[in-house]
Design an enzyme around this catalytic site. Sequence first.
Site, PDB file in Angstrom:
ATOM      1  N   LYS A  71      44.338  48.375  44.357  1.00 59.19           N
ATOM      2  CA  LYS A  71      43.334  49.340  44.829  1.00 59.19           C
ATOM      3  C   LYS A  71      43.392  49.605  46.338  1.00 59.19           C
ATOM      4  O   LYS A  71      43.216  50.736  46.769  1.00 59.19           O
ATOM      5  CB  LYS A  71      41.925  48.874  44.452  1.00 59.19           C
ATOM      6  CG  LYS A  71      41.592  49.009  42.980  1.00 59.19           C
ATOM      7  CD  LYS A  71      40.147  48.580  42.788  1.00 59.19           C
ATOM      8  CE  LYS A  71      39.656  48.771  41.389  1.00 59.19           C
ATOM      9  NZ  LYS A  71      38.211  48.545  41.289  1.00 59.19           N
ATOM     10  N   ASP A 108      34.081  54.091  41.656  1.00 61.39           N
ATOM     11  CA  ASP A 108      33.209  52.942  41.367  1.00 61.39           C
ATOM     12  C   ASP A 108      31.763  53.184  41.828  1.00 61.39           C
ATOM     13  O   ASP A 108      30.816  52.788  41.151  1.00 61.39           O
ATOM     14  CB  ASP A 108      33.750  51.672  42.035  1.00 61.39           C
ATOM     15  CG  ASP A 108      34.834  50.997  41.194  1.00 61.39           C
ATOM     16  OD1 ASP A 108      34.895  51.245  39.983  1.00 61.39           O
ATOM     17  OD2 ASP A 108      35.634  50.231  41.769  1.00 61.39           O
TER      18      ASP A 108
HETATM   19  P1  NAP Z   1      36.370  40.274  44.962  1.00 66.68           P
HETATM   20  O1  NAP Z   1      36.696  41.368  45.905  1.00 66.68           O
HETATM   21  O2  NAP Z   1      37.362  39.181  44.719  1.00 66.68           O
HETATM   22  O3  NAP Z   1      34.972  39.616  45.436  1.00 66.68           O
HETATM   23  C1  NAP Z   1      34.493  38.442  44.806  1.00 66.68           C
HETATM   24  C2  NAP Z   1      33.087  38.127  45.289  1.00 66.68           C
HETATM   25  O4  NAP Z   1      32.593  37.003  44.553  1.00 66.68           O
HETATM   26  C3  NAP Z   1      33.022  37.743  46.770  1.00 66.68           C
HETATM   27  O5  NAP Z   1      31.807  38.189  47.307  1.00 66.68           O
HETATM   28  C4  NAP Z   1      33.069  36.209  46.693  1.00 66.68           C
HETATM   29  O6  NAP Z   1      32.493  35.566  47.813  1.00 66.68           O
HETATM   30  C5  NAP Z   1      32.203  35.972  45.476  1.00 66.68           C
HETATM   31  N1  NAP Z   1      32.467  34.654  44.906  1.00 66.68           N
HETATM   32  C6  NAP Z   1      33.565  34.251  44.244  1.00 66.68           C
HETATM   33  N2  NAP Z   1      33.449  32.950  43.887  1.00 66.68           N
HETATM   34  C7  NAP Z   1      32.242  32.525  44.370  1.00 66.68           C
HETATM   35  C8  NAP Z   1      31.537  31.282  44.329  1.00 66.68           C
HETATM   36  N3  NAP Z   1      32.053  30.207  43.725  1.00 66.68           N
HETATM   37  N4  NAP Z   1      30.312  31.223  44.907  1.00 66.68           N
HETATM   38  C9  NAP Z   1      29.779  32.311  45.513  1.00 66.68           C
HETATM   39  N5  NAP Z   1      30.396  33.517  45.589  1.00 66.68           N
HETATM   40  C10 NAP Z   1      31.620  33.617  45.021  1.00 66.68           C
HETATM   41  O7  NAP Z   1      36.067  40.833  43.494  1.00 66.68           O
HETATM   42  P2  NAP Z   1      35.479  42.295  43.133  1.00 66.68           P
HETATM   43  O8  NAP Z   1      36.608  43.201  42.852  1.00 66.68           O
HETATM   44  O9  NAP Z   1      34.470  42.660  44.139  1.00 66.68           O
HETATM   45  O10 NAP Z   1      34.793  41.999  41.706  1.00 66.68           O
HETATM   46  C11 NAP Z   1      33.633  41.214  41.622  1.00 66.68           C
HETATM   47  C12 NAP Z   1      33.067  41.243  40.205  1.00 66.68           C
HETATM   48  O11 NAP Z   1      32.648  42.573  39.897  1.00 66.68           O
HETATM   49  C13 NAP Z   1      34.071  40.851  39.120  1.00 66.68           C
HETATM   50  O12 NAP Z   1      33.377  40.094  38.156  1.00 66.68           O
HETATM   51  C14 NAP Z   1      34.505  42.171  38.535  1.00 66.68           C
HETATM   52  O13 NAP Z   1      34.911  42.082  37.176  1.00 66.68           O
HETATM   53  C15 NAP Z   1      33.221  42.971  38.656  1.00 66.68           C
HETATM   54  N6  NAP Z   1      33.445  44.427  38.708  1.00 66.68           N
HETATM   55  C16 NAP Z   1      32.902  45.168  37.715  1.00 66.68           C
HETATM   56  C17 NAP Z   1      33.068  46.534  37.736  1.00 66.68           C
HETATM   57  C18 NAP Z   1      32.447  47.346  36.642  1.00 66.68           C
HETATM   58  O14 NAP Z   1      32.835  48.498  36.451  1.00 66.68           O
HETATM   59  N7  NAP Z   1      31.468  46.802  35.939  1.00 66.68           N
HETATM   60  C19 NAP Z   1      33.798  47.161  38.763  1.00 66.68           C
HETATM   61  C20 NAP Z   1      34.355  46.358  39.773  1.00 66.68           C
HETATM   62  C21 NAP Z   1      34.175  44.973  39.722  1.00 66.68           C
HETATM   63  P3  NAP Z   1      33.411  35.128  49.065  1.00 66.68           P
HETATM   64  O15 NAP Z   1      33.591  36.362  49.904  1.00 66.68           O
HETATM   65  O16 NAP Z   1      32.646  34.057  49.719  1.00 66.68           O
HETATM   66  O17 NAP Z   1      34.724  34.637  48.481  1.00 66.68           O
END
Ligand code: NAP
Length: 280
Positions: A71, A108
């Site tokens: 992305k 998104d």
């Molecule tokens: P990302 O960029 O990897 O961000 C992950 C986030 O989760 C960060 O804020 C991270 O915090 C936090 N995190 C991970 N492990 C953690 C822990 N043990 N304790 C506290 N915080 C933690 O991922 P993303 O692309 O934003 O996606 C995040 C979620 O949204 C995923 O589950 C994804 O499937 C979902 N999503 C859904 C849609 C939809 O259409 N429904 C679209 C996009 C994403 P740190 O910065 O501290 O690491």
Amino acid sequence: MTQTSHAPLAGVMGWPISHSLSPRLHSYWLKENGIDGAYVPLPVSPDNLEHALKALPKLGFRGVNLTVPHKEAAVPFLDHVSDVATRIGAVNTVFVSEDGTLSGTNTDAFGFLENLRRNAPQWSETKGPVVVLGAGGAACAVVAALLDLDVVEIRLLNRTTEKAHALAESLGGPIKIVEWSERGEALDGSTLLVNTTTLGMVGQPRLELSLAALPKSAIVYDLVYAPLETELLSAARSLGLSTVDGLGMLLYQAAPGFEGWFGVQPIVTDGLRDAVLSTP
Ligand code: NAP
């Protein structure tokens, strides 16, 4: 459906790609609309991303979706990037123009808001603060969407506080950074809680959060859709709070791509949800 040699083509590039639900959802819309076209999974490694994108016009593709890890990486390889994608710093939908140029956008933020509007029409951006958990890619789209609505305040919390500060700085607006350890208290007086972290997702740790401080009228929205009913949503429901699940966002964000590639505005229905959730 058997495709003719002129059938419009689209797909999703990712690495890996086998987990993606996008082929299932676009194939459902193609069939529902009687379109002689195809939407295929495209396993493209990071090393091959530029070549794969540049080959799309020659292969007759109308465009693609991009998923992890492409992305952000795709941005320099596109001819045009929309304002919203530039702001979010990531592209999830690419259109091939008639002259073979590539335009990228990010749907998104649209998907997040459309899902909220359809499933929690009672929510209003004017009524009070919104709490957003997380500061990754999804959080960026969610915060950008909320800022465009002129929400009164966004309380942004992330395990790594510096990332929340960086996100707030890049997007600007009424964002208040709150420490991750204060997430329970941050819910006080808020109208909407959005989980954009991976916590609660299959294979990830649980989200430890007491919802006691949330007003009874608040909406709880979880972007995680595997499982569909997360512990967060089930805890909210047991307190009588309204909830919005992440699958709807996934379905609504897909609609602009489908319309651009195949020329028909698709509809998000219960039939689509069932088809996407059914085991293949
Ligand atoms: P990302 O960029 O990897 O961000 C992950 C986030 O989760 C960060 O804020 C991270 O915090 C936090 N995190 C991970 N492990 C953690 C822990 N043990 N304790 C506290 N915080 C933690 O991922 P993303 O692309 O934003 O996606 C995040 C979620 O949204 C995923 O589950 C994804 O499937 C979902 N999503 C859904 C849609 C939809 O259409 N429904 C679209 C996009 C994403 P740190 O910065 O501290 O690491």
